[in-house]
Structure formats: structure tokens, C-alpha cells
Motif scaffolding. Structure first.
Motif, PDB file in Angstrom:
ATOM      1  N   SER A 109       0.830  -1.213   0.000  1.00 37.70           N
ATOM      2  CA  SER A 109       0.000   0.000   0.000  1.00 37.70           C
ATOM      3  C   SER A 109       0.866   1.265   0.000  1.00 37.70           C
ATOM      4  O   SER A 109       0.494   2.266  -0.623  1.00 37.70           O
ATOM      5  CB  SER A 109      -1.005   0.003   1.148  1.00 37.70           C
ATOM      6  OG  SER A 109      -0.365  -0.205   2.351  1.00 37.70           O
ATOM      7  N   ASP A 110       2.032   1.215   0.637  1.00 38.34           N
ATOM      8  CA  ASP A 110       2.964   2.362   0.577  1.00 38.34           C
ATOM      9  C   ASP A 110       3.410   2.611  -0.865  1.00 38.34           C
ATOM     10  O   ASP A 110       3.467   3.740  -1.332  1.00 38.34           O
ATOM     11  CB  ASP A 110       4.225   2.071   1.408  1.00 38.34           C
ATOM     12  CG  ASP A 110       4.011   2.367   2.878  1.00 38.34           C
ATOM     13  OD1 ASP A 110       2.992   2.994   3.202  1.00 38.34           O
ATOM     14  OD2 ASP A 110       4.855   1.958   3.695  1.00 38.34           O
ATOM     15  N   LYS A 111       3.734   1.521  -1.528  1.00 37.03           N
ATOM     16  CA  LYS A 111       4.223   1.614  -2.904  1.00 37.03           C
ATOM     17  C   LYS A 111       3.134   2.200  -3.820  1.00 37.03           C
ATOM     18  O   LYS A 111       3.419   3.032  -4.691  1.00 37.03           O
ATOM     19  CB  LYS A 111       4.624   0.213  -3.385  1.00 37.03           C
ATOM     20  CG  LYS A 111       5.527   0.243  -4.570  1.00 37.03           C
ATOM     21  CD  LYS A 111       6.303  -1.035  -4.714  1.00 37.03           C
ATOM     22  CE  LYS A 111       7.247  -0.889  -5.879  1.00 37.03           C
ATOM     23  NZ  LYS A 111       8.432  -1.675  -5.796  1.00 37.03           N
ATOM     24  N   ILE A 112       1.897   1.769  -3.589  1.00 34.73           N
ATOM     25  CA  ILE A 112       0.785   2.264  -4.403  1.00 34.73           C
ATOM     26  C   ILE A 112       0.550   3.750  -4.139  1.00 34.73           C
ATOM     27  O   ILE A 112       0.390   4.540  -5.076  1.00 34.73           O
ATOM     28  CB  ILE A 112      -0.519   1.456  -4.088  1.00 34.73           C
ATOM     29  CG1 ILE A 112      -0.345  -0.010  -4.501  1.00 34.73           C
ATOM     30  CG2 ILE A 112      -1.721   2.067  -4.782  1.00 34.73           C
ATOM     31  CD1 ILE A 112      -0.087  -0.221  -5.962  1.00 34.73           C
ATOM     32  N   SER A 113       0.549   4.135  -2.867  1.00 33.13           N
ATOM     33  CA  SER A 113       0.283   5.555  -2.573  1.00 33.13           C
ATOM     34  C   SER A 113       1.411   6.439  -3.109  1.00 33.13           C
ATOM     35  O   SER A 113       1.151   7.520  -3.644  1.00 33.13           O
ATOM     36  CB  SER A 113       0.050   5.776  -1.079  1.00 33.13           C
ATOM     37  OG  SER A 113       1.172   5.352  -0.357  1.00 33.13           O
ATOM     38  N   ASP A 114       2.661   5.979  -3.007  1.00 28.26           N
ATOM     39  CA  ASP A 114       3.793   6.752  -3.551  1.00 28.26           C
ATOM     40  C   ASP A 114       3.682   6.902  -5.067  1.00 28.26           C
ATOM     41  O   ASP A 114       4.094   7.906  -5.637  1.00 28.26           O
ATOM     42  CB  ASP A 114       5.123   6.050  -3.243  1.00 28.26           C
ATOM     43  CG  ASP A 114       5.524   6.218  -1.791  1.00 28.26           C
ATOM     44  OD1 ASP A 114       4.841   6.991  -1.088  1.00 28.26           O
ATOM     45  OD2 ASP A 114       6.488   5.564  -1.356  1.00 28.26           O
ATOM     46  N   CYS A 115       3.160   5.864  -5.689  1.00 29.48           N
ATOM     47  CA  CYS A 115       3.110   5.860  -7.149  1.00 29.48           C
ATOM     48  C   CYS A 115       1.934   6.685  -7.689  1.00 29.48           C
ATOM     49  O   CYS A 115       2.054   7.351  -8.700  1.00 29.48           O
ATOM     50  CB  CYS A 115       3.033   4.399  -7.594  1.00 29.48           C
ATOM     51  SG  CYS A 115       2.212   4.086  -9.107  1.00 29.48           S
ATOM     52  N   SER A 138      -3.510  -4.177   5.144  1.00 26.82           N
ATOM     53  CA  SER A 138      -3.074  -2.807   5.404  1.00 26.82           C
ATOM     54  C   SER A 138      -4.059  -1.858   4.735  1.00 26.82           C
ATOM     55  O   SER A 138      -4.389  -2.026   3.557  1.00 26.82           O
ATOM     56  CB  SER A 138      -1.673  -2.599   4.834  1.00 26.82           C
ATOM     57  OG  SER A 138      -1.333  -1.246   4.878  1.00 26.82           O
ATOM     58  N   ARG A 139      -4.551  -0.904   5.511  1.00 27.02           N
ATOM     59  CA  ARG A 139      -5.526   0.043   4.986  1.00 27.02           C
ATOM     60  C   ARG A 139      -4.931   1.448   5.088  1.00 27.02           C
ATOM     61  O   ARG A 139      -4.379   1.809   6.137  1.00 27.02           O
ATOM     62  CB  ARG A 139      -6.795  -0.052   5.828  1.00 27.02           C
ATOM     63  CG  ARG A 139      -8.066   0.235   5.086  1.00 27.02           C
ATOM     64  CD  ARG A 139      -9.242   0.078   6.007  1.00 27.02           C
ATOM     65  NE  ARG A 139      -9.834  -1.244   5.980  1.00 27.02           N
ATOM     66  CZ  ARG A 139     -10.681  -1.666   5.047  1.00 27.02           C
ATOM     67  NH1 ARG A 139     -11.010  -0.875   4.042  1.00 27.02           N
ATOM     68  NH2 ARG A 139     -11.204  -2.880   5.098  1.00 27.02           N
ATOM     69  N   ILE A 142      -6.927   2.858   0.125  1.00 25.84           N
ATOM     70  CA  ILE A 142      -6.195   1.688  -0.384  1.00 25.84           C
ATOM     71  C   ILE A 142      -6.341   0.558   0.630  1.00 25.84           C
ATOM     72  O   ILE A 142      -6.121   0.756   1.822  1.00 25.84           O
ATOM     73  CB  ILE A 142      -4.687   1.998  -0.559  1.00 25.84           C
ATOM     74  CG1 ILE A 142      -4.490   3.178  -1.508  1.00 25.84           C
ATOM     75  CG2 ILE A 142      -3.939   0.766  -1.067  1.00 25.84           C
ATOM     76  CD1 ILE A 142      -3.049   3.677  -1.558  1.00 25.84           C
ATOM     77  N   LEU A 143      -6.719  -0.599   0.137  1.00 26.07           N
ATOM     78  CA  LEU A 143      -6.705  -1.794   0.977  1.00 26.07           C
ATOM     79  C   LEU A 143      -5.823  -2.828   0.285  1.00 26.07           C
ATOM     80  O   LEU A 143      -6.080  -3.205  -0.861  1.00 26.07           O
ATOM     81  CB  LEU A 143      -8.115  -2.362   1.165  1.00 26.07           C
ATOM     82  CG  LEU A 143      -8.176  -3.728   1.864  1.00 26.07           C
ATOM     83  CD1 LEU A 143      -7.636  -3.646   3.277  1.00 26.07           C
ATOM     84  CD2 LEU A 143      -9.602  -4.267   1.888  1.00 26.07           C
TER      85      LEU A 143
END
Lengths: 142, 174
Positions: free
Chosen positions: B53-59, B139-140, B160-161
Motif C-alpha cells: 500500500s505504501d508503494k501504491i500511494s507513492d506511485c 493494510s488500509r 487503499i486496501l
């Protein structure tokens, strides 16, 4: 019941208890105790410093590092236990870590006969370099 | 001579078959205990879900602004966020769900879902206190962002979930 010289003799687990009179001295008892408990302590020591636990720990650590890292990152991490166990087991160091970028799998083996594999989700390719002098591994994320 | 080697009367009945039986029980207990302890698995599922989820939010969000391609129909998250398509899209132990909302109307603008869809329900169960060994690590994350709508700058939010149920496995060389 068996008759010997006209006398009834009762034999078996419950009747004839003369077997208990076998004498084993305290010295023998002590020696056997020492052998048994030394073997158990040896087993516990080998298990605690063995390959099983470190293979899993290193495989998951490397997998998560590859997932987390951004392309262009170089990561040095401590692999002293890995080198130590591999040498103890006469296992070649270059075969300890295999990163399969095609199938996204990290395999760590510290002894012949098996290892531990862990899957990562990142598309970034990873390469490794063994820095044995420093007890480290260099992970290069491309 | 009365010494430990000659006079054996004192220790005659010390060791019998029952002592070997006791050794066997104690030994088996220690061996089983050690094997159980050292065969325990390190659970990294939640950590891996967190990294995802960190990777998705950063991207998706850079400097507070949503990536302009995200709301386009053909947006491919695996390609844009360096995720392996074969891992994320197949049913092998991951889930990724993203919802985009408009801030003003709270309207759901877009949903992206990949992986094992059942994990979304299992994550919800866990949040409600239900426990299960086979449930994934979850992870949410929620975050706000700005985006361009023509010349206007608007705000929105995304949820993001992510879930991972990958344990790794022991391999044996043939």
C-alpha cells in the motif's frame, strides 16, 4: 505355570520379579545420564544455530527489501550468520542466495538438501553481490 | 574394600527399565519442543501488505497531486507502479483495492481491484475482531490529493486496501 523338580515356578512379568535385582552401579547410571543429556543439549544447540531458521529469515528479509526498494537503490545487509552456517555445512557461498527475477522468487539455502523460497511482488529486477570480507551482501535494485 | 567400585549394595536398584522410560519421555519432550519452536514461521504478511500500500500511494500521488493517468479508463496499475503483473493479478496470495472519491460530493469516481477478491472480506472480518489462521495480513490507508479538472484544481481522497497471504515455503533439492 511350569513345574521344575516338582516345584511350581511362576514366570512372567507379574510373577517373577527377580529381574529387578540386576545391579547397575551409580557410575554407569551417571555415565548414561551424562550421555543422554549431552545428546539433548547438542541437539538443542544445533537446532538453534542451524540453517532452518536463518534460511527463512534471510529469504523473507531479501524479498521485503526488493519489494520496498526503488530502482537504483543499493542495499548492504549483514549476512554473517549466513556465511558462517554455509561454511560450517560446506555449502558454496555463491549458491546461498538465488534471485529469480522472472518468477519473482528469492531462494536461500545454507546447507545442501533444501532451502526456503519467498515470493516478492515488485517488477524491479534485483541482483546480488557477495561481500564476504565484510560479512555482507550487496543488493542492487534495477 | 568399601568404595564406589567394590561395594555396590547401595546403588543396586537405582537404574531400571523405568529410568530409561523417564529418559525417553524427557528426551522426546525436549526434541518436540525445540522442533516446534524452531519450525515456527516468521509472519511477514502484514508487513508485505503495508509495503504494497505504501508503494501504491507513492506511485499514485506525487507531491500531493494525483497522477493524471489514474482516472483514465485504460490505466494499468501494475505497469505504472512497477508491480509484477503475474504476481498481483493472479490468485496467488495478494489483493489490492483502491477507491477514488471526490472530496466535495464524496462521490466514488473509480475503483481498481486486483488479486484474490475474497481477501477484502477477510480483512474486514479481522477488523471486526474475527480471527483466522488463513486470513491474510492487511493494510488500509487513506489519503487526500489534489488533481486538475481542466484549469481547476480540485481535491479528492483515495482509500487503499492491500492484503498479502504469502508465507513462503520450504524447498527440497531433488
Amino acid at each position: 505355570m511350569i513345574k521344575e523338580k516338582g516345584i511350581e515356578v511362576r514366570r512372567g512379568l507379574f510373577f517373577n520379579k527377580r529381574g529387578e535385582d540386576v545391579v547397575i552401579s551409580p557410575v554407569v547410571f551417571l555415565i548414561i545420564s551424562i550421555i543422554v543429556f549431552s545428546a539433548l543439549l547438542g541437539f538443542v544447540y544445533r537446532s538453534s544455530s542451524g540453517a532452518l531458521i536463518y534460511e527463512q529469515a534471510y529469504a523473507k528479509e531479501i524479498g521485503l527489501l526488493i519489494d520496498k526498494a526503488k530502482p537504483g537503490t543499493e542495499i548492504y545487509f549483514n549476512f554473517d550468520k549466513g556465511y558462517e552456517i554455509a561454511k560450517k555445512n560446506n555449502f558454496p557461498v555463491p549458491n546461498t542466495i538465488i534471485i529469480d527475477n522472472e518468477n519473482n522468487i528469492v531462494k536461500v539455502s545454507l546447507a545442501s538438501g533444501g532451502g526456503y523460497s519467498y515470493k516478492f511482488f515488485s517488477k524491479n529486477n534485483a541482483d546480488k553481490d557477495f561481500k564476504e570480507v565484510d560479512n555482507q551482501i550487496l543488493l542492487i535494485i534495477k | 574394600m568399601e568404595n564406589i567400585f567394590k561395594n555396590k549394595f547401595g546403588g543396586e536398584k537405582l537404574l531400571s527399565i523405568w529410568w530409561f522410560f523417564v529418559f525417553a519421555i524427557v528426551g522426546t519432550g525436549i526434541v518436540v519442543g525445540v522442533l516446534i519452536f524452531y519450525s515456527a514461521s516468521f509472519d511477514t504478511r502484514e508487513k508485505q501488505a503495508d509495503i504494497l500500500s505504501d508503494k501504491i500511494s507513492d506511485c499514485l500521488v506525487k507531491d500531493g497531486f494525483l497522477n493524471s493517468d489514474v482516472l483514465v479508463e485504460s490505466f494499468n496499475i501494475s505497469e505504472k507502479c512497477s508491480l509484477d503483473n503475474g504476481v498481483i493479478n493472479k490468485d496467488i496470495g495478494f489483493y489490492l483495492g483502491i477507491q477514488f472519491f471526490n472530496s466535495e460530493s464524496k462521490e466514488l469516481r473509480k475503483t481498481i481491484e486486483n488479486g484474490v477478491l475474497d481477501y477484502a472480506k477477510e480483512c474486514k472480518f479481522q477488523e471486526e475482531g474475527v480471527k483466522g489462521k488463513s486470513f491474510p495480513g492487511c493494510s488500509r490507508k487513506e489519503m487526500g490529493f489534489s488533481y486538475f479538472d481542466g484549469d481547476l484544481i480540485k481535491t479528492g481522497s483515495l482509500k487503499i486496501l492491500s492484503a498479502s497471504n504469502l508465507q513462503g515455503e520450504r524447498i527440497t533439492n531433488a
